[in-house]
Design an enzyme around this catalytic site. Structure first.
Site, PDB file in Angstrom:
ATOM      1  CG  LEU A  13      -1.940  -1.171   1.246  1.00 16.31           C
ATOM      2  CD1 LEU A  13      -2.910  -1.025   2.412  1.00 16.31           C
ATOM      3  CD2 LEU A  13      -2.706  -1.295  -0.074  1.00 16.31           C
ATOM      4  CG  ASP A  32       9.437   0.081   4.380  1.00 15.87           C
ATOM      5  OD1 ASP A  32       8.248   0.060   4.029  1.00 15.87           O
ATOM      6  OD2 ASP A  32      10.014  -0.917   4.879  1.00 15.87           O
ATOM      7  N   GLY A  70       3.461   1.447   8.323  1.00 17.26           N
ATOM      8  CA  GLY A  70       4.604   0.555   8.541  1.00 17.26           C
ATOM      9  C   GLY A  70       4.345  -0.460   9.637  1.00 17.26           C
ATOM     10  CB  SER A 109      -5.883  -4.930  10.448  1.00 13.05           C
ATOM     11  OG  SER A 109      -6.314  -6.135   9.840  1.00 13.05           O
ATOM     12  CG  ASN A 110      -9.990  -7.558   8.296  1.00 12.93           C
ATOM     13  OD1 ASN A 110     -10.139  -8.715   8.640  1.00 12.93           O
ATOM     14  ND2 ASN A 110      -9.098  -7.209   7.377  1.00 12.93           N
ATOM     15  CG  HIS A 111      -6.993  -9.694  10.504  1.00 17.05           C
ATOM     16  ND1 HIS A 111      -7.752 -10.827  10.276  1.00 17.05           N
ATOM     17  CD2 HIS A 111      -6.534  -9.296   9.281  1.00 17.05           C
ATOM     18  CE1 HIS A 111      -7.741 -11.118   8.980  1.00 17.05           C
ATOM     19  NE2 HIS A 111      -7.005 -10.197   8.359  1.00 17.05           N
ATOM     20  CE1 TYR A 134      -1.225  -6.793  11.014  1.00 19.48           C
ATOM     21  CE2 TYR A 134      -3.227  -8.013  10.546  1.00 19.48           C
ATOM     22  CZ  TYR A 134      -2.389  -6.937  10.291  1.00 19.48           C
ATOM     23  OH  TYR A 134      -2.716  -6.028   9.313  1.00 19.48           O
TER      24      TYR A 134
HETATM   25  P1  NAI Z   1       3.215  -4.600   3.643  1.00 15.20           P
HETATM   26  O1  NAI Z   1       3.666  -5.732   4.486  1.00 15.20           O
HETATM   27  O2  NAI Z   1       3.282  -4.757   2.172  1.00 15.20           O
HETATM   28  O3  NAI Z   1       3.995  -3.275   4.058  1.00 15.20           O
HETATM   29  C1  NAI Z   1       4.395  -2.992   5.374  1.00 15.20           C
HETATM   30  C2  NAI Z   1       5.715  -2.271   5.306  1.00 15.20           C
HETATM   31  O4  NAI Z   1       6.138  -2.009   6.646  1.00 15.20           O
HETATM   32  C3  NAI Z   1       6.821  -3.090   4.623  1.00 15.20           C
HETATM   33  O5  NAI Z   1       7.384  -2.374   3.546  1.00 15.20           O
HETATM   34  C4  NAI Z   1       7.822  -3.346   5.738  1.00 15.20           C
HETATM   35  O6  NAI Z   1       9.178  -3.320   5.302  1.00 15.20           O
HETATM   36  C5  NAI Z   1       7.540  -2.205   6.679  1.00 15.20           C
HETATM   37  N1  NAI Z   1       7.976  -2.567   8.041  1.00 15.20           N
HETATM   38  C6  NAI Z   1       7.774  -3.736   8.689  1.00 15.20           C
HETATM   39  N2  NAI Z   1       8.388  -3.714   9.880  1.00 15.20           N
HETATM   40  C7  NAI Z   1       8.988  -2.508   9.992  1.00 15.20           C
HETATM   41  C8  NAI Z   1       9.788  -1.909  10.983  1.00 15.20           C
HETATM   42  N3  NAI Z   1      10.104  -2.533  12.126  1.00 15.20           N
HETATM   43  N4  NAI Z   1      10.248  -0.658  10.745  1.00 15.20           N
HETATM   44  C9  NAI Z   1       9.960  -0.006   9.593  1.00 15.20           C
HETATM   45  N5  NAI Z   1       9.190  -0.526   8.617  1.00 15.20           N
HETATM   46  C10 NAI Z   1       8.726  -1.774   8.815  1.00 15.20           C
HETATM   47  O7  NAI Z   1       1.705  -4.282   4.086  1.00 15.20           O
HETATM   48  P2  NAI Z   1       0.593  -3.479   3.302  1.00 15.20           P
HETATM   49  O8  NAI Z   1      -0.329  -4.446   2.682  1.00 15.20           O
HETATM   50  O9  NAI Z   1       1.197  -2.428   2.491  1.00 15.20           O
HETATM   51  O10 NAI Z   1      -0.203  -2.819   4.525  1.00 15.20           O
HETATM   52  C11 NAI Z   1       0.143  -1.548   5.029  1.00 15.20           C
HETATM   53  C12 NAI Z   1      -0.480  -1.388   6.410  1.00 15.20           C
HETATM   54  O11 NAI Z   1      -1.890  -1.562   6.315  1.00 15.20           O
HETATM   55  C13 NAI Z   1       0.018  -2.399   7.430  1.00 15.20           C
HETATM   56  O12 NAI Z   1       0.121  -1.755   8.691  1.00 15.20           O
HETATM   57  C14 NAI Z   1      -1.074  -3.441   7.474  1.00 15.20           C
HETATM   58  O13 NAI Z   1      -1.138  -4.071   8.740  1.00 15.20           O
HETATM   59  C15 NAI Z   1      -2.303  -2.590   7.201  1.00 15.20           C
HETATM   60  N6  NAI Z   1      -3.350  -3.367   6.561  1.00 15.20           N
HETATM   61  C16 NAI Z   1      -3.251  -3.754   5.252  1.00 15.20           C
HETATM   62  C17 NAI Z   1      -4.256  -4.472   4.640  1.00 15.20           C
HETATM   63  C18 NAI Z   1      -4.219  -4.862   3.210  1.00 15.20           C
HETATM   64  O14 NAI Z   1      -5.188  -5.469   2.743  1.00 15.20           O
HETATM   65  N7  NAI Z   1      -3.174  -4.527   2.429  1.00 15.20           N
HETATM   66  C19 NAI Z   1      -5.446  -4.895   5.413  1.00 15.20           C
HETATM   67  C20 NAI Z   1      -5.449  -4.443   6.779  1.00 15.20           C
HETATM   68  C21 NAI Z   1      -4.447  -3.697   7.314  1.00 15.20           C
HETATM   69  C1  15L Z   2      -4.667  -7.626   6.802  1.00 15.89           C
HETATM   70  O1  15L Z   2      -4.662  -7.039   7.868  1.00 15.89           O
HETATM   71  C2  15L Z   2      -3.411  -7.924   6.087  1.00 15.89           C
HETATM   72  O2  15L Z   2      -2.467  -6.897   6.225  1.00 15.89           O
HETATM   73  C3  15L Z   2      -3.613  -8.221   4.604  1.00 15.89           C
HETATM   74  O3  15L Z   2      -2.438  -8.846   4.112  1.00 15.89           O
HETATM   75  C4  15L Z   2      -4.815  -9.124   4.393  1.00 15.89           C
HETATM   76  O4  15L Z   2      -4.586 -10.368   5.013  1.00 15.89           O
HETATM   77  C5  15L Z   2      -6.040  -8.475   4.989  1.00 15.89           C
HETATM   78  O5  15L Z   2      -5.834  -8.141   6.351  1.00 15.89           O
HETATM   79  C6  15L Z   2      -7.299  -9.332   4.894  1.00 15.89           C
HETATM   80  O6  15L Z   2      -7.931  -9.582   5.914  1.00 15.89           O
HETATM   81  O7  15L Z   2      -7.657  -9.716   3.781  1.00 15.89           O
END
Ligand code: NAI
Ligand code: 15L
Length: 265
Positions: A13, A32, A70, A109-111, A134
């Protein structure tokens, strides 16, 4: 609200928002743990670990708002979740407080509510029912947001993102899908709104199947415009066979709710 810190800028994202927000604000400071593409005009790039309090303090300097994506984005060991999500989000709020950043979008998150059944319609006041460590960490982030608003007036929109990917990857995501364009519009509303206060927003597009009610945060003026209906005939959606008694089907959190404890695997 012109100088924005975007954490998690190297993730799925984060990369989308880097591209879609380009040029919208005076500054996008991108951060990041992983290496990012070099800064373009209107950008700054800072590589750091969210668990490093000193680095995060410097990261927030001079920013008006933080879009905090992040962290560990799926279930993992408690140690990893503790550092990235619990310490990391605490460091973000402490940096916001000390650097005078007034507004945060927290990617929850929805979780955080994944153990509610799918036939239950949830609004912003629904009880937290995390389906994983999580999800527990996202609940902690929401509580931090609540505390920093009540005590210090730092505004937060806790966005309980459903499933934000190019398209739904399974039947469950027909209900939880959030398009990248709807996500971007939501981020802009949160950054640009006159007032956010403390808000819990469900991040889903205008899907036909819907478990979530955003009426309490209608004042933000965000209305999703896309729908997962366009993917109803996708082979992944049609072909998937589901057992209605499977916990992965009963609960909103899907496979996260059905999975065992990560450390046991
Ligand atoms: P992603 O896993 O692709 O990106 C997360 C980023 O955070 C990664 O680039 C990673 O390197 C960075 N990161 C992890 N640990 C770190 C640390 N200790 N210090 C600095 N950076 C760190 O996840 P995505 O899909 O982009 O999601 C973004 C956010 O949205 C997350 O917080 C995720 O939990 C939340 N989210 C995403 C959903 C989805 O469907 N994509 C659904 C629900 C929540
Ligand atoms: C999340 O929180 C995760 O970041 C994403 O990878 C998906 O698993 C999403 O929820 C989901 O529930 O589909």
């Amino acid at each position: 609200m012109t100088r924005i810190l975007l954490t998690g800028a190297g993730g799925g994202l984060g990369k989308v928002l880097r591209q879609k927000l380009a040029g919208s604000y005076e500054l996008l400071r991108l951060s990041d743990l992983v290496e990012l593409d070099p800064a373009q005009a209107g950008e700054e790039v800072v590589q750091c670990d969210l668990a490093d309090a000193e680095a995060v303090m410097a990261l927030a300097e001079g920013c008006d708002a933080i879009v905090h994506l992040g962290g560990m984005s799926v279930e993992n060991s408690f140690d990893t979740i503790l550092n990235a999500n619990i310490c990391g989000t605490y460091n973000i709020y402490e940096a916001a407080r000390k650097q005078g950043v007034g507004r945060v979008l927290f990617a929850s998150s929805n979780h955080a509510i994944g153990f509610h059944k799918r036939e239950t319609r949830l609004d912003a006041s629904a009880a937290l029912r995390p389906d994983s460590m999580y999800g527990v960490s996202k609940g902690f982030g929401e509580l931090l947001a609540r505390y920093y608003f009540d005590k210090y007036g730092i505004e937060t929109a806790c966005v309980r993102i459903g499933s934000s990917f190019e398209k739904p990857r399974n039947r469950r995501m027909m209900a939880t899908w959030l398009s990248f364009d709807d996500l971007t519009r939501l981020v802009k509303r949160v950054v640009d709104a006159d007032r956010v206060g403390f808000a819990v927003v469900y991040g889903a597009s205008d899907n036909e199947e819907s478990w979530w009610d955003n009426s309490e945060t209608a004042y933000l003026g965000w209305q999703p415009q896309d729908s997962s209906a366009q993917f109803a005939n996708d082979p992944v959606i049609i072909e998937e066979v589901t057992d209605p008694t499977d916990p992965a089907v009963v609960y909103q959190g899907g496979a996260f709710a059905a999975a065992g404890h990560f450390e046991d695997d």
